[in-house]
Design a protein around this motif. Sequence first.
Motif, PDB file in Angstrom:
ATOM      1  N   THR A   1      -4.961  -6.551  -8.932  1.00 61.05           N
ATOM      2  CA  THR A   1      -5.579  -5.829  -7.815  1.00 61.05           C
ATOM      3  C   THR A   1      -6.363  -4.600  -8.251  1.00 61.05           C
ATOM      4  O   THR A   1      -6.928  -3.909  -7.413  1.00 61.05           O
TER       5      THR A   1
ATOM      6  N   PRO B   1      -0.776  -4.170  -2.755  1.00 60.93           N
ATOM      7  CA  PRO B   1      -0.958  -5.115  -1.647  1.00 60.93           C
ATOM      8  C   PRO B   1      -0.045  -4.758  -0.470  1.00 60.93           C
ATOM      9  O   PRO B   1       1.081  -4.325  -0.662  1.00 60.93           O
TER      10      PRO B   1
ATOM     11  N   VAL C   1      -0.706 -13.103  -3.478  1.00 65.55           N
ATOM     12  CA  VAL C   1      -1.568 -11.972  -3.136  1.00 65.55           C
ATOM     13  C   VAL C   1      -2.941 -12.512  -2.763  1.00 65.55           C
ATOM     14  O   VAL C   1      -3.502 -13.344  -3.477  1.00 65.55           O
TER      15      VAL C   1
ATOM     16  N   GLU D   1      -6.916 -11.451  -1.893  1.00 67.01           N
ATOM     17  CA  GLU D   1      -7.963 -10.437  -1.986  1.00 67.01           C
ATOM     18  C   GLU D   1      -8.962 -10.710  -0.868  1.00 67.01           C
ATOM     19  O   GLU D   1      -9.516 -11.807  -0.775  1.00 67.01           O
TER      20      GLU D   1
ATOM     21  N   THR E   1      -9.367  -5.102   0.542  1.00 64.96           N
ATOM     22  CA  THR E   1      -7.931  -4.935   0.723  1.00 64.96           C
ATOM     23  C   THR E   1      -7.177  -6.118   0.112  1.00 64.96           C
ATOM     24  O   THR E   1      -7.752  -7.189  -0.098  1.00 64.96           O
ATOM     25  N   TYR E   2      -5.900  -5.888  -0.155  1.00 67.47           N
ATOM     26  CA  TYR E   2      -5.032  -6.922  -0.707  1.00 67.47           C
ATOM     27  C   TYR E   2      -3.810  -7.065   0.193  1.00 67.47           C
ATOM     28  O   TYR E   2      -3.226  -6.064   0.609  1.00 67.47           O
TER      29      TYR E   2
ATOM     30  N   SER F   1      -0.070  -9.525   0.898  1.00 71.89           N
ATOM     31  CA  SER F   1       0.870 -10.326   0.110  1.00 71.89           C
ATOM     32  C   SER F   1       2.031 -10.851   0.936  1.00 71.89           C
ATOM     33  O   SER F   1       2.289 -10.398   2.049  1.00 71.89           O
TER      34      SER F   1
END
Length: 154
Positions: free
Chosen positions: A45, A50, A129, A131, A136-137, A139
């Motif tokens: 990331t 996340p 995860v 993207e 933003t991330y 999870s």
Amino acid sequence: MSSRFSSPCVISRRSLTGGLLAVALVWPVRAAEREGLQQVILGFTGGARPRPGRVTLDIPSLVENGNTVPVTIAVESPMSEADHVRGIALFNEKNPQPHVVTARFGPRSGRARLATRIRLATSQTLVAVAEMSDGTYWSDSAEVIVTLAACVEF
């Protein structure tokens, strides 16, 4: 009385050091395990943490055989030009390679869904995860108990 098992077991120095060399060559692969699952994810990331949500990691919580474990990852997204999933990555904490797979997506992908089978060495945590196009991330994680391990060398 002759038997193929009657002779004493002899281990040569060469066969012993060859085995130690093989263990030494595996060591760098396991360095990522020591680094920790979170560090590997932060590497993916770019240091961003996340957030939980938008991602659904579907994997059996109890796996009889770690050789072929079904995994499905889905991400909530309209998959439009303005809001879409760029990629989905799957990580695990105890396999020799913690970064299992990355799939890339775009707005024309239709939906952000990844289904595959993986090998698991032992009971462990898996983390998916996503993207997003806005940077933003997101999870989701799951604990998996493996009764018969894969990815182990004897």
